[in-house]
Write an enzyme that holds these catalytic residues in place. Sequence first.
Site, PDB file in Angstrom:
ATOM      1  N   ASP A 207       0.990  -1.104  -0.013  1.00  0.00           N
ATOM      2  CA  ASP A 207      -0.244  -0.080  -0.074  1.00  0.00           C
ATOM      3  C   ASP A 207       0.708   1.106  -0.065  1.00  0.00           C
ATOM      4  O   ASP A 207       0.618   2.262   0.856  1.00  0.00           O
ATOM      5  CB  ASP A 207      -0.907  -0.064   0.966  1.00  0.00           C
ATOM      6  CG  ASP A 207      -2.203  -1.162   1.134  1.00  0.00           C
ATOM      7  OD1 ASP A 207      -2.073  -1.888   0.253  1.00  0.00           O
ATOM      8  OD2 ASP A 207      -2.883  -1.002   1.831  1.00  0.00           O
TER       9      ASP A 207
ATOM     10  N   LYS B 258      -7.034  -4.959  -3.048  1.00  0.00           N
ATOM     11  CA  LYS B 258      -7.925  -5.402  -1.885  1.00  0.00           C
ATOM     12  C   LYS B 258      -8.867  -4.292  -1.412  1.00  0.00           C
ATOM     13  O   LYS B 258      -8.606  -3.154  -1.601  1.00  0.00           O
ATOM     14  CB  LYS B 258      -7.050  -5.706  -0.651  1.00  0.00           C
ATOM     15  CG  LYS B 258      -6.089  -4.872  -0.186  1.00  0.00           C
ATOM     16  CD  LYS B 258      -4.940  -5.324   0.813  1.00  0.00           C
ATOM     17  CE  LYS B 258      -4.046  -4.360   1.250  1.00  0.00           C
ATOM     18  NZ  LYS B 258      -4.709  -3.369   1.949  1.00  0.00           N
TER      19      LYS B 258
ATOM     20  N   CYS C 243      -1.867  -2.807   7.789  1.00  0.00           N
ATOM     21  CA  CYS C 243      -1.826  -3.846   6.581  1.00  0.00           C
ATOM     22  C   CYS C 243      -0.563  -4.645   6.463  1.00  0.00           C
ATOM     23  O   CYS C 243      -0.749  -5.710   6.155  1.00  0.00           O
ATOM     24  CB  CYS C 243      -2.066  -2.938   5.080  1.00  0.00           C
ATOM     25  SG  CYS C 243      -3.695  -2.341   5.021  1.00  0.00           S
TER      26      CYS C 243
HETATM   27  C1  VGL Z   1      -4.774   0.567   5.846  1.00  0.00           C
HETATM   28  C2  VGL Z   1      -6.286   1.576   7.173  1.00  0.00           C
HETATM   29  C3  VGL Z   1      -7.422   1.268   6.030  1.00  0.00           C
HETATM   30  C4  VGL Z   1      -3.198   0.188   5.413  1.00  0.00           C
HETATM   31  C5  VGL Z   1      -5.618   0.360   4.902  1.00  0.00           C
HETATM   32  O1  VGL Z   1      -2.652   0.220   4.234  1.00  0.00           O
HETATM   33  O2  VGL Z   1      -2.233   0.169   6.554  1.00  0.00           O
HETATM   34  N1  VGL Z   1      -5.099   0.871   6.986  1.00  0.00           N
HETATM   35  N2  VGL Z   1      -6.742   0.666   4.928  1.00  0.00           N
END
Ligand code: VGL
Length: 241
Positions: A52, A150, A195
């Site tokens: 991410d 995702k 994540c």
């Molecule tokens: C994430 C919160 C919501 C992350 C993704 O990538 O850590 N955190 N969605």
Amino acid sequence: MVLNRRKFIKYSIISSLATHSVGFISSAYADNKVSLSNVNAGSDSDILLIIDVQNDFCPGGSLGVKDGDKIIKNINLIQESFSNIALTQDWHPINHSSFVTEYSDKDVFSSIDMPYGKQTLWPAHCVQGTNGADFHKDLNTLKANTIIRKGFRKEIDSYSGFFENDKVTPTGLEGLLKTLKIKRVFICGLALDFCVNYTALDAKSLGFETIVIEGATLPVDIGDSIKNTLRGFKNKGIHYG
Ligand code: VGL
Ligand code: ZN
């Protein structure tokens, strides 16, 4: 030739970002620390998962991690050592059920009960097709074998790169790794306490040796999230260093 592609991750690369890692981690959890100088990473049975690294998780983004963009240089250097790389991309519909904006009476970062368990409510982030969902411009995305998206089902969030938050809906990453005969999973990216954490827990429970690269990840830091993450790594035998 396989041998020529194997390279060593030099500890100097990892430690160059030490100032951006969370200070107390190394002393408090010293016994599960790994020195990547001794890890001959990059064989065909290793994969680097880059979690991410998207604009919304970087400074200026709607769920920006402090200094989140500063790890990217290190991630790009580390990529040079790997022949298998997968990126994950948080990829939500605009009305995703994890967005606080879907509820009139809830506070951001509070949690609600979902059919699959507790769910933190986030600011809207990584909305499909927006700039916030794009990978940060400095991230080298050219070397990756694949991109796993995702969190695209409205009713269910997905922190882990392997399974959504119900723990059973797969993303397909497990199948990819098994087909590639991967044994060791190296994980970096954002955010350490969400994540990256859940991806590491799933990788380990699926039977992969799991290493989270300290110099190439940073946390969101909500409540006890960092402490709980590091305790979990230690308890489950996930290497962190
Ligand atoms: C994430 C919160 C919501 C992350 C993704 O990538 O850590 N955190 N969605
Ligand atoms: Zn998300």
